[in-house]
Design a protein around this motif. Sequence first.
Motif, PDB file in Angstrom:
ATOM      1  N   LYS A   1      93.474  33.218  22.973  1.00  0.00           N
ATOM      2  CA  LYS A   1      94.948  33.153  22.374  1.00  0.00           C
ATOM      3  C   LYS A   1      95.909  34.268  22.938  1.00  0.00           C
ATOM      4  O   LYS A   1      95.491  34.972  23.262  1.00  0.00           O
ATOM      5  N   GLY A   2      97.032  33.689  23.285  1.00  0.00           N
ATOM      6  CA  GLY A   2      98.321  34.934  24.534  1.00  0.00           C
ATOM      7  C   GLY A   2      99.194  34.667  23.545  1.00  0.00           C
ATOM      8  O   GLY A   2      99.489  33.677  22.459  1.00  0.00           O
ATOM      9  N   PHE A   3     100.876  34.586  23.990  1.00  0.00           N
ATOM     10  CA  PHE A   3     101.583  34.263  23.101  1.00  0.00           C
ATOM     11  C   PHE A   3     102.537  33.491  24.439  1.00  0.00           C
ATOM     12  O   PHE A   3     102.224  33.273  25.657  1.00  0.00           O
ATOM     13  N   ARG A   4     103.851  33.869  24.521  1.00  0.00           N
ATOM     14  CA  ARG A   4     105.042  32.704  25.673  1.00  0.00           C
ATOM     15  C   ARG A   4     104.404  33.202  27.002  1.00  0.00           C
ATOM     16  O   ARG A   4     105.056  34.759  27.426  1.00  0.00           O
ATOM     17  N   PRO A   5     103.711  32.233  27.932  1.00  0.00           N
ATOM     18  CA  PRO A   5     103.930  32.973  29.402  1.00  0.00           C
ATOM     19  C   PRO A   5     104.603  33.613  29.637  1.00  0.00           C
ATOM     20  O   PRO A   5     106.319  33.756  29.856  1.00  0.00           O
TER      21      PRO A   5
END
Length: 241
Positions: A66-70
Amino acid sequence: MTAASHPTEQAPGNGLSAPESVQNPVSGTERRPGGEFGPQAGAEGREALREQYAAAHWDRHFAAGKGFRPVDQAEMRLLTEHVQPRPGQRALDVGCGLGGYAAQLAGLGYETLAVDWAGSSIAAVRDRYTGVVPGLEAMHVDFEDDLAVAASVPSGAFSLVTMRLVLAFMADKPAAAARVRGLLAPGGAWVVTSSLAEDLPPERAHIGLTRDDVGVLTEGWGRGCWYDLEPRGLRCFVLRA
């Protein structure tokens, strides 16, 4: 501090000086100069935040991919306009997550050090970018630990320090700002990208910066400006000593 599409010079002093009427760095609504920001949450609040977002939380988050906004080209174009990178400069990306932003910094020509307090984050960055993106190094460092930062990150070495979707989760924001000051080279810039708490629904307000946080963030810098990536979306603060 002013909103601008290009860096705005401010006179040095105790906090950023302002013209007679400036844009509120939190909401964009006009405010008269001299307004006060209230105190940051006390020790109890900082400890609660530290417990909620401990390293184990982020280890699970990034281990799951999981990441955040690209990061997109428009965001990097605006960053480039404001910091004007030059070949050979060094950048430090604090709270690098899966490394997408750090890789973009390296692509701008910065020798980039990406740090995070989650081991799974650093493993992901190395797996994705080692041998693929020149000039990018990843290191496991807890930026809220003075001793760890002093032992691992060279002082006065960076033309750019970035915190993208990170500062709101730090328990002691004044201490984080002080560490950044010690890491910046003369003329260097601190770029903080964050949601604003007042623009978020109540159940998500904790992931944005409050008015008090913005007061802490902007205190004591000689020059600065801010710009929005989209209306009532992410705000980017560019601060210089």
